[in-house]
Design a protein around this motif. Structure first.
Motif, PDB file in Angstrom:
ATOM      1  N   PHE A  50      28.012  27.818  -1.516  1.00 20.51           N
ATOM      2  CA  PHE A  50      28.262  28.094  -0.225  1.00 20.51           C
ATOM      3  C   PHE A  50      28.175  26.851   0.453  1.00 20.51           C
ATOM      4  O   PHE A  50      28.959  26.308   1.302  1.00 20.51           O
ATOM      5  CB  PHE A  50      27.726  29.102   0.542  1.00 20.51           C
ATOM      6  CG  PHE A  50      27.465  29.453   1.889  1.00 20.51           C
ATOM      7  CD1 PHE A  50      28.725  29.729   2.395  1.00 20.51           C
ATOM      8  CD2 PHE A  50      26.666  28.683   2.828  1.00 20.51           C
ATOM      9  CE1 PHE A  50      28.928  30.002   3.778  1.00 20.51           C
ATOM     10  CE2 PHE A  50      26.778  28.819   4.227  1.00 20.51           C
ATOM     11  CZ  PHE A  50      27.848  29.458   4.660  1.00 20.51           C
ATOM     12  N   ASP A  51      26.981  25.893   0.230  1.00 21.29           N
ATOM     13  CA  ASP A  51      26.726  24.781   0.954  1.00 21.29           C
ATOM     14  C   ASP A  51      27.872  23.725   0.633  1.00 21.29           C
ATOM     15  O   ASP A  51      28.329  23.028   1.745  1.00 21.29           O
ATOM     16  CB  ASP A  51      25.382  24.211   0.695  1.00 21.29           C
ATOM     17  CG  ASP A  51      25.206  23.936  -0.760  1.00 21.29           C
ATOM     18  OD1 ASP A  51      25.869  24.602  -1.552  1.00 21.29           O
ATOM     19  OD2 ASP A  51      24.158  23.152  -1.108  1.00 21.29           O
ATOM     20  N   ASN A  52      28.317  23.566  -0.563  1.00 22.90           N
ATOM     21  CA  ASN A  52      29.499  22.662  -0.810  1.00 22.90           C
ATOM     22  C   ASN A  52      30.599  22.936  -0.071  1.00 22.90           C
ATOM     23  O   ASN A  52      31.687  22.069   0.140  1.00 22.90           O
ATOM     24  CB  ASN A  52      29.432  22.633  -2.232  1.00 22.90           C
ATOM     25  CG  ASN A  52      28.328  22.253  -3.019  1.00 22.90           C
ATOM     26  OD1 ASN A  52      27.343  21.351  -2.440  1.00 22.90           O
ATOM     27  ND2 ASN A  52      28.310  22.764  -4.281  1.00 22.90           N
ATOM     28  N   ALA A  53      30.746  24.065   0.308  1.00 25.85           N
ATOM     29  CA  ALA A  53      32.235  24.672   0.935  1.00 25.85           C
ATOM     30  C   ALA A  53      32.213  24.400   2.484  1.00 25.85           C
ATOM     31  O   ALA A  53      33.119  23.957   2.865  1.00 25.85           O
ATOM     32  CB  ALA A  53      32.277  26.305   0.745  1.00 25.85           C
ATOM     33  N   VAL A  54      30.854  24.421   3.196  1.00 20.79           N
ATOM     34  CA  VAL A  54      30.926  24.169   4.451  1.00 20.79           C
ATOM     35  C   VAL A  54      30.365  22.957   5.061  1.00 20.79           C
ATOM     36  O   VAL A  54      30.322  22.747   6.091  1.00 20.79           O
ATOM     37  CB  VAL A  54      30.392  25.403   5.157  1.00 20.79           C
ATOM     38  CG1 VAL A  54      31.023  26.763   4.649  1.00 20.79           C
ATOM     39  CG2 VAL A  54      28.948  25.568   4.719  1.00 20.79           C
ATOM     40  N   SER A  55      29.691  22.432   4.103  1.00 27.27           N
ATOM     41  CA  SER A  55      28.821  21.044   4.578  1.00 27.27           C
ATOM     42  C   SER A  55      29.249  19.929   3.971  1.00 27.27           C
ATOM     43  O   SER A  55      29.138  19.506   2.695  1.00 27.27           O
ATOM     44  CB  SER A  55      27.205  21.264   4.253  1.00 27.27           C
ATOM     45  OG  SER A  55      26.445  19.998   4.429  1.00 27.27           O
ATOM     46  N   ILE A  56      29.719  18.862   4.935  1.00 28.93           N
ATOM     47  CA  ILE A  56      30.228  17.461   4.172  1.00 28.93           C
ATOM     48  C   ILE A  56      29.145  17.033   3.564  1.00 28.93           C
ATOM     49  O   ILE A  56      29.178  16.242   2.501  1.00 28.93           O
ATOM     50  CB  ILE A  56      30.921  16.719   5.419  1.00 28.93           C
ATOM     51  CG1 ILE A  56      31.985  17.451   6.167  1.00 28.93           C
ATOM     52  CG2 ILE A  56      31.274  15.425   4.942  1.00 28.93           C
ATOM     53  CD1 ILE A  56      32.652  16.785   7.342  1.00 28.93           C
ATOM     54  N   ALA A  57      28.055  17.081   4.374  1.00 33.48           N
ATOM     55  CA  ALA A  57      26.689  16.148   3.633  1.00 33.48           C
ATOM     56  C   ALA A  57      26.509  16.823   2.435  1.00 33.48           C
ATOM     57  O   ALA A  57      25.953  15.922   1.419  1.00 33.48           O
ATOM     58  CB  ALA A  57      25.419  16.489   4.826  1.00 33.48           C
ATOM     59  N   ALA A  58      26.290  18.043   2.160  1.00 30.52           N
ATOM     60  CA  ALA A  58      25.944  18.787   1.042  1.00 30.52           C
ATOM     61  C   ALA A  58      26.951  18.334  -0.163  1.00 30.52           C
ATOM     62  O   ALA A  58      26.372  18.006  -1.352  1.00 30.52           O
ATOM     63  CB  ALA A  58      25.684  20.188   0.896  1.00 30.52           C
ATOM     64  N   ALA A  59      28.279  18.422   0.109  1.00 30.49           N
ATOM     65  CA  ALA A  59      29.309  17.922  -0.912  1.00 30.49           C
ATOM     66  C   ALA A  59      28.966  16.550  -1.262  1.00 30.49           C
ATOM     67  O   ALA A  59      29.244  16.364  -2.622  1.00 30.49           O
ATOM     68  CB  ALA A  59      30.649  18.106  -0.355  1.00 30.49           C
ATOM     69  N   ALA A  60      28.720  15.705  -0.355  1.00 32.69           N
ATOM     70  CA  ALA A  60      28.587  14.172  -0.461  1.00 32.69           C
ATOM     71  C   ALA A  60      27.266  13.985  -1.411  1.00 32.69           C
ATOM     72  O   ALA A  60      27.414  13.213  -2.347  1.00 32.69           O
ATOM     73  CB  ALA A  60      28.559  13.363   0.541  1.00 32.69           C
ATOM     74  N   ILE A  61      26.172  14.677  -1.461  1.00 31.39           N
ATOM     75  CA  ILE A  61      25.059  14.463  -2.180  1.00 31.39           C
ATOM     76  C   ILE A  61      25.383  14.901  -3.656  1.00 31.39           C
ATOM     77  O   ILE A  61      24.757  14.501  -4.621  1.00 31.39           O
ATOM     78  CB  ILE A  61      23.786  15.327  -1.470  1.00 31.39           C
ATOM     79  CG1 ILE A  61      23.384  14.929  -0.300  1.00 31.39           C
ATOM     80  CG2 ILE A  61      22.893  15.689  -2.522  1.00 31.39           C
ATOM     81  CD1 ILE A  61      22.617  15.881   0.568  1.00 31.39           C
TER      82      ILE A  61
END
Length: 315
Positions: free
Chosen positions: A225-236
């Motif tokens: 879920f975090d990777n779907a809605v958070s640019i920061a989480a996907a970048a990490i």
């Protein structure tokens, strides 16, 4: 609020939907068992907004009593008098089959009671497409309209079911003005793990998109879920995809996940939700019995837009 969320004053993404739907003119809609103030007010406000032309289907005495107790003016609304909620569901479906109405709006009855008539193999509204539900969510901390499917109809969908669930949501997003929806297929992790069936389904759905079995969108999955809605989480996590952090549509593994996620957004994140069922002969505006009149109006707007979009596709 997440660090990557906008600090601008939030403008509801529901507003342009309501405006676009009203511009198309009202749609004849059977309001199924509107025997309490909330469902009746939602139908009447949707009518005043130019979204629907309501046919109230239910026990006339109960409808009139609810209107009187809430000081609501029924105006020239037609009333189809039936003895109880089950009969209201059956009569509403019959009105669709007769061509009298072009959509359904759930009133004060259980979803199961209405959907049992919709999916009846002889008298219902089935098509070759799997019937599924889509939440439309206005989340203050998210910069755009967010769709979530399926948190209300399909309990434990198969891969084949999920193909239709995804396509129904894509078609709705198109109707709502999203030209190329970004679809996140959710699981607990962003890697394929054979022990977690939803990750395997997510990968298969993405390949189905590559092979033209799902069309009109960009798919990515599995995604947490975090990777779907958070640019920061996907970048990490170094997830490189146009979907990661920017999803328009969240596809959940099963009904329990979707239902809890949608309600968490409403009750903990301040989201406002609307709901619609697709895949039947006509759209069904399906909201919780506790939803506001605005939620019901937005659900009607989505139904109106989906009918118009289907008409354009047919032409």
């Amino acid at each position: 609020m997440p660090a990557d969320a906008s600090n601008e004053i939030h403008r509801s993404p529901f507003d342009p939907l309501l405006e676009a739907a009203a511009a198309l003119g009202p749609m004849p809609t059977a309001v199924v068992h509107p025997c309490d103030a909330l469902s009746l007010r939602g139908a009447l406000e949707s009518a005043r907004s130019g979204l629907i032309r309501p046919v109230l289907v239910g026990p006339r005495a109960k409808i009139l009593r609810a209107a009187e107790e809430a000081s609501l003016d029924l105006g020239d609304c037609l009333v189809e008098d039936v003895p109880h909620s089950h009969a209201a569901a059956a009569r509403a479906v019959a009105l669709v089959r007769a061509g009298t109405v072009a959509a359904l709006l759930k009133g004060a009855l259980h979803t199961d009671e209405l959907m049992a008539e919709v999916v009846d193999r002889e008298r219902g509204l089935r098509t070759e497409r799997r019937i599924s539900h889509v939440f439309a969510l206005d989340v203050p901390s998210y910069p755009k309209l967010l769709f979530l499917t399926d948190g209300a109809i399909n309990i434990a969908p198969t891969l084949e079911d999920k193909r239709d669930i995804v396509q129904n949501a894509i078609d709705l997003a198109h109707a709502a003005g999203v030209a190329l929806p970004l679809v996140a297929i959710l699981s607990a992790t962003e890697t394929v793990n054979p022990r977690i069936g939803s990750t395997v389904d997510a990968a298969a759905l993405c390949k189905m998109r590559d092979r033209g079995q799902i069309v009109g969108a960009v798919l990515e999955g599995p995604l947490a879920f975090d990777n779907a809605v958070s640019i920061a989480a996907a970048a990490i996590k170094d997830i490189r995809s146009p979907v990661a952090g920017h999803a328009d549509i969240l596809v959940v593994p099963d009904l329990m996940t979707g239902n809890m996620l949608a309600k968490q957004m409403v009750y903990l994140a301040g989201a406002v939700s609307a709901g619609i069922v697709l895949g039947a002969r006509v759209p069904i505006a399906l909201t919780s019995r506790s939803d506001t009149a605005r939620s019901r109006a937005v659900s009607c707007a989505l139904a109106r837009l989906s009918v118009s979009d289907a008409g354009r596709a047919a032409r």
